[in-house]
Design an enzyme around this catalytic site. Sequence first.
Site, short mmCIF file in Angstrom:
data_model
loop_
_atom_site.label_atom_id
_atom_site.label_comp_id
_atom_site.label_asym_id
_atom_site.label_seq_id
_atom_site.Cartn_x
_atom_site.Cartn_y
_atom_site.Cartn_z
N GLU A 184 -18.05 62.81 32.97
CA GLU A 184 -19.33 62.10 32.85
C GLU A 184 -19.91 61.72 34.22
O GLU A 184 -20.08 60.53 34.54
CB GLU A 184 -19.16 60.84 32.00
CG GLU A 184 -18.68 61.11 30.59
CD GLU A 184 -18.70 59.88 29.69
OE1 GLU A 184 -18.93 58.77 30.19
OE2 GLU A 184 -18.51 60.05 28.47
N GLU B 32 -14.55 64.24 24.22
CA GLU B 32 -14.40 62.84 23.81
C GLU B 32 -15.34 62.58 22.65
O GLU B 32 -16.47 63.07 22.64
CB GLU B 32 -14.78 61.84 24.92
CG GLU B 32 -13.77 61.66 26.01
CD GLU B 32 -14.20 60.61 27.04
OE1 GLU B 32 -14.89 59.63 26.68
OE2 GLU B 32 -13.83 60.79 28.22
C1 BGP Z 1 -16.56 57.26 28.04
C2 BGP Z 1 -15.59 57.30 29.19
C3 BGP Z 1 -14.23 56.78 28.87
C4 BGP Z 1 -14.17 55.66 27.87
C5 BGP Z 1 -15.16 55.83 26.73
C6 BGP Z 1 -15.29 54.63 25.83
O1 BGP Z 1 -17.85 57.16 28.53
O2 BGP Z 1 -15.42 58.62 29.66
O3 BGP Z 1 -13.59 56.49 30.06
O4 BGP Z 1 -14.19 54.45 28.48
O5 BGP Z 1 -16.44 56.16 27.21
O6 BGP Z 1 -16.34 53.80 26.23
P1 BGP Z 1 -16.17 52.30 26.66
O7 BGP Z 1 -14.93 52.26 27.47
O8 BGP Z 1 -17.36 51.99 27.49
O9 BGP Z 1 -16.12 51.52 25.41
#
Ligand code: BGP
Length: 464
Positions: free
Chosen positions: A166, A365
Amino acid sequence: MTYKFPENFWWGSAASGPQTEGAADVDGRKPSIWDHWYDIEPGRFFNDVGPTNTSNFYYQYKEDIALMKQTGHNSFRTSIQWSRLIPDGIGEVNPKAVDFYNRVIDEMLANNVEPFMNLYHFDMPMSMQENGGFESREVVDAYATFAKTCFELFGDRVKHWFTFNEPIVPVEAGYLYDMHYPNVVDFKRATQVAYHTTLAHALAVKEFHALEIPEGQIGIILNLTPSYPRSQNPADLKAAHIADLIFNRSFLDPVTKGEFPADLVEIIREHDALPEYTEEDLAIIKNNIIDILGVNYYQPRRVKAKEYAAHPDAPFMPEHLFDNYEMPYRKMNPYRGWEIFERAIYDIAINLRDNYDNIPFFISENGMGVEGESRYRNADGMIEDTYRIDFIKSHLKWLHKAIEEGSNCHGYHLWTFMDCWSWANAYKNRYGLVEVDLDNDFKRTVKASGHWYKELSENNGFED
Ligand code: BGP
């Protein structure tokens, strides 16, 4: 109905070094921007929980990899922390880090869990940030050297590599919206960071291809969030197009086609925010495109034409060109504040099929973060997260439909394997197939979703 997926489909999950390893200040690791930010502003983190210990994977990796197997993983992505492998960003390689990542990779292979390795998950080494982070052309070269070092050290066993996770996130969170360190609010500096990240990526791809690693593939992981217009009114369509250019195509086009979209460049030029660049560097981006794409998908972006002009003295933001739109009765994950819109996964896949040469990709993801999950614990001590199973199924149905219609998808990785530290949200929302009990020595317990995931992987699909 039965939903069967293609043979050899990757079933697994994703995580990252900084969010799981812990052991932040042992065995020669030096601080990343996250350790530094926590030192100076602990109040910026949910419940003041910082990145020092995260989920203890550094010490419990063997148990964790056994649990991966138990929950049906045939593949798993994590990341190599630059600040662990080359603690000063450039120079000496840390032998203890090499030993740790070797042990992790070997243990995964011994358990038939294929390692997918990412090289950067928001975690700039602090020494490199002090040299300007990705605003600096020298840090770009330092990153390329780090990437090459990783390919040489681990490329005999790791076949799937990713340069960045990302990459738009550090740009928007760190240089526009004051959500991550270094908390800069400046569109021009943000475009410099974005451009240099693309260049760093392309240099790593170049190094990788030069090594000709047998069966090796390199890609990048992008959070592709479709931009849906409120209506078909031309003003709404234009707003959605601009948001798509800034948040999706800014990285998707150069990494797959070697070029930035001309209308994006035009917008940036109009706002006097073109980065410094050289023709040689543009040629590197042009000539080094990816083999495979990882797609992270959580929530759609909904957009409408602007209602009011921005304040003339406010720093320029992408949102000066469109408004975000809240669709009435949208389905929400209230803990994370994100809309749940499953069909977007299909729209992303079809867009890649039709406009990006049907590039091979996988869902790298997708997941649901929920607060206070222990209230779902049953009498046997297991968290019954049926909402997570439903969430996964409803997304997989749309992915299945896209595959049936010819999209080139090779796998599905959930975020995430075990509950982990989520940046400023720390341990607020839990995403894991496996619970991590922070009050009980990081004890791991498989959730209902973890047991279900094993069946999903064994059956290469599910009935519903
Ligand atoms: C994505 C990232 C992850 C993870 C996930 C969950 O954007 O790649 O590292 O954190 O989001 O989101 P959050 O942690 O903001 O709840």
